[in-house]
Design a protein around this motif. Structure first.
Motif, mmCIF file in Angstrom:
data_model
loop_
_atom_site.group_PDB
_atom_site.id
_atom_site.type_symbol
_atom_site.label_atom_id
_atom_site.label_comp_id
_atom_site.label_asym_id
_atom_site.label_seq_id
_atom_site.Cartn_x
_atom_site.Cartn_y
_atom_site.Cartn_z
ATOM 1 N N ALA A 33 0.779 -1.051 -0.048
ATOM 2 C CA ALA A 33 -0.074 -0.180 0.039
ATOM 3 C C ALA A 33 0.725 1.158 -0.012
ATOM 4 N N GLN A 34 1.232 1.694 -1.251
ATOM 5 C CA GLN A 34 2.377 2.579 -1.330
ATOM 6 C C GLN A 34 1.758 3.962 -0.478
ATOM 7 N N LEU A 35 0.740 4.635 -0.886
ATOM 8 C CA LEU A 35 0.349 5.704 -0.269
ATOM 9 C C LEU A 35 0.177 5.572 1.467
ATOM 10 N N GLY A 36 -0.295 4.420 1.852
ATOM 11 C CA GLY A 36 -0.610 4.037 3.096
ATOM 12 C C GLY A 36 0.837 3.750 3.994
ATOM 13 N N GLY A 37 1.853 3.725 3.268
ATOM 14 C CA GLY A 37 3.312 3.506 4.034
ATOM 15 C C GLY A 37 3.036 2.115 4.636
ATOM 16 N N ALA A 38 2.512 1.184 3.859
ATOM 17 C CA ALA A 38 2.472 -0.197 4.740
ATOM 18 C C ALA A 38 2.407 -1.261 3.781
ATOM 19 N N VAL A 39 2.642 -2.495 4.186
ATOM 20 C CA VAL A 39 2.478 -3.803 3.478
ATOM 21 C C VAL A 39 1.336 -4.428 4.183
ATOM 22 N N VAL A 55 5.773 0.264 6.552
ATOM 23 C CA VAL A 55 6.821 0.072 5.777
ATOM 24 C C VAL A 55 7.069 1.705 5.031
ATOM 25 N N ASP A 56 8.014 2.368 5.468
ATOM 26 C CA ASP A 56 8.074 3.774 5.104
ATOM 27 C C ASP A 56 8.819 3.805 3.498
ATOM 28 N N GLY A 57 8.791 5.025 2.945
ATOM 29 C CA GLY A 57 9.655 5.126 1.517
ATOM 30 C C GLY A 57 8.835 4.678 0.499
ATOM 31 N N ALA A 58 7.455 4.629 0.617
ATOM 32 C CA ALA A 58 6.543 4.353 -0.546
ATOM 33 C C ALA A 58 6.712 3.276 -1.005
ATOM 34 N N PRO A 59 6.496 2.012 -0.280
ATOM 35 C CA PRO A 59 6.591 0.525 -0.776
ATOM 36 C C PRO A 59 6.080 0.152 -1.930
ATOM 37 N N ALA A 60 6.591 -0.490 -3.013
ATOM 38 C CA ALA A 60 6.080 -0.534 -4.266
ATOM 39 C C ALA A 60 6.220 -1.956 -4.737
ATOM 40 N N ILE A 62 7.650 -5.891 -5.126
ATOM 41 C CA ILE A 62 7.613 -7.009 -4.184
ATOM 42 C C ILE A 62 8.064 -8.297 -4.597
ATOM 43 N N ALA A 63 8.850 -8.925 -3.986
ATOM 44 C CA ALA A 63 9.238 -10.086 -4.550
ATOM 45 C C ALA A 63 9.243 -11.139 -2.933
ATOM 46 N N LEU A 64 9.135 -12.523 -3.118
ATOM 47 C CA LEU A 64 8.846 -13.383 -1.984
ATOM 48 C C LEU A 64 9.998 -14.353 -2.133
ATOM 49 N N SER A 65 10.438 -14.587 -1.063
ATOM 50 C CA SER A 65 11.695 -15.679 -0.804
ATOM 51 C C SER A 65 10.953 -17.172 -1.319
ATOM 52 N N PRO A 66 12.095 -18.129 -1.712
ATOM 53 C CA PRO A 66 11.299 -19.538 -2.292
ATOM 54 C C PRO A 66 10.248 -20.204 -1.377
ATOM 55 N N ASP A 67 10.551 -19.962 0.023
ATOM 56 C CA ASP A 67 9.940 -20.527 1.281
ATOM 57 C C ASP A 67 8.573 -19.674 1.463
ATOM 58 N N ARG A 68 8.523 -18.429 0.731
ATOM 59 C CA ARG A 68 7.164 -17.552 0.974
ATOM 60 C C ARG A 68 7.182 -17.119 2.221
ATOM 61 N N ARG A 69 8.307 -17.235 3.347
ATOM 62 C CA ARG A 69 8.099 -16.583 4.603
ATOM 63 C C ARG A 69 8.608 -15.141 4.788
ATOM 64 N N ARG A 70 9.351 -14.581 3.336
ATOM 65 C CA ARG A 70 9.937 -13.391 3.754
ATOM 66 C C ARG A 70 9.239 -12.573 2.430
ATOM 67 N N ALA A 71 9.315 -11.285 2.571
ATOM 68 C CA ALA A 71 8.913 -10.430 1.370
ATOM 69 C C ALA A 71 10.093 -9.532 1.279
ATOM 70 N N TYR A 72 10.457 -9.060 0.134
ATOM 71 C CA TYR A 72 11.507 -8.108 -0.367
ATOM 72 C C TYR A 72 10.754 -7.109 -1.003
ATOM 73 N N VAL A 73 10.573 -5.892 -0.277
ATOM 74 C CA VAL A 73 9.908 -4.913 -0.782
ATOM 75 C C VAL A 73 10.865 -3.595 -1.010
ATOM 76 N N THR A 74 10.532 -3.042 -2.398
ATOM 77 C CA THR A 74 11.473 -1.837 -2.820
ATOM 78 C C THR A 74 10.864 -0.469 -2.041
ATOM 79 N N ARG A 75 11.453 0.373 -1.582
ATOM 80 C CA ARG A 75 11.261 1.807 -1.035
ATOM 81 C C ARG A 75 11.764 2.834 -1.996
#
Length: 318
Positions: A33-39, A55-60, A62-75
């Protein structure tokens, strides 16, 4: 141009970054949620937001780890990448990056994450060391790299270069661009169908999709879409493209490359992903919703409220 849609809309189309569908039905959608500053974590059974991770910095992106337990989020406005523990619902770490980090993809084998610098001609490479993800060099590509797709064996990257009107093919072992494929005008989202040996780019200002043959390394067709196509998902022998300015999803036949129908969804649809049950999930940036679409009947099954400015540019189902 700012990377935040709150300041100026990116005339583009986000990742994916994705393959045709997940191996099992999705249980959750991870929405930036980019304008809401959150995932936000959306339960797809109850169709409600069950957890919100600031998550600050306008999150946009996203990718997930192979086990789907982590998210990688660009800011993009935080100039970096946030790493989230999805089960614990918290930010594990933040990795500072220069430029404009936007598109992101994870190696299916684990251990490496790639981030596109929207303001440059490069990808950032991040690798795991001693349990942490750290910057580990760069890869030169075309101008304004956006969506990134990774082959199942992790050996090849396909990068949509928006300002170059090309796709870079990158050998991950040498970290070098091995070839360049001309495509349509301003490619943004790129989706890989490894089994069929094809890739698809959403060409934002061309209002079409380029179809690439990966064996020959050339474009073999174009599919007309609605205005400002953004991202592509594949399900049940069909392709589905979000049309930002049309508020719709264009469905097309993967065999004939002919459009089938335009399906109305929410305002300014951006990220889209499919699961193995043939359901498509569409993040509608303009009206803060997630549309659920049946790939066979082309009917909208549900509309789920989300936070402000959902983008989900990338792989966001688990």
């Amino acid at each position: 141009m700012s990377l935040s849609r709150g300041r100026a809309a990116l005339a583009a189309g986000l990742v994916l970054i994705a393959t045709a569908s997940r191996a099992e039905p999705a249980r959750e959608a991870i929405v930036t949620a980019q304008l809401g500053g959150a995932v936000e974590i959306v339960d797809l059974v109850t169709r409600t937001v069950v957890r919100r991770i600031p998550v600050d910095g306008a999150p946009a992106g996203i990718a997930l780890s192979p086990d789907r337990r982590r998210a990688y989020v660009t800011r993009p406005e935080g100039h970096g990448l946030a790493i989230l523990d999805l089960d614990a619902g918290r930010v594990l770490a933040e990795v500072p990056l220069p430029g404009g980090p936007l598109g992101v993809a994870a190696d299916p084998r684990g251990g490496t994450v790639y981030v596109a610098d929207w303001y440059g001609h490069r990808l950032f490479v991040l690798t795991e060391r001693d349990g942490a993800l750290v910057p580990d060099g760069e890869i030169a590509v075309g101008a304004s790299p956006s969506g990134i797709a990774v082959s199942p064996d992790g050996g090849t990257l396909y990068v949509a270069n928006r300002e170059a009107d090309t796709v870079s093919v990158v050998d991950t072992a040498t970290r070098r661009e091995s070839s360049v494929i001309p495509v349509g005008q301003h490619p943004f989202g790129i989706t890989l169908d490894a089994a069929a040996g094809r890739a698809y780019t959403a060409n934002v200002t061309g209002d079409d999709v380029s179809v690439l043959d990966l064996k020959t390394g050339r474009e073999i067709g174009r599919v007309p879409t609605g205005r400002r196509p953004y991202v592509i998902a594949l399900a049940g022998g069909r392709g589905f493209v979000t049309d930002q300015y049309a508020g719709s999803v264009t469905a097309f036949d993967l065999a004939t490359l002919k459009p089938i129908a335009d399906v109305d969804v929410g305002d300014h649809p951006e990220g889209i992903a499919a699961d193995s049950d043939g359901r498509l999930y569409v993040a509608n940036w303009g009206d803060n919703t997630l549309s659920v679409l049946d790939s066979k009947t082309l009917k909208v099954l549900a509309t789920i409220p989300t936070g402000n400015g959902p983008r989900s540019f990338g792989a966001f189902l688990r």
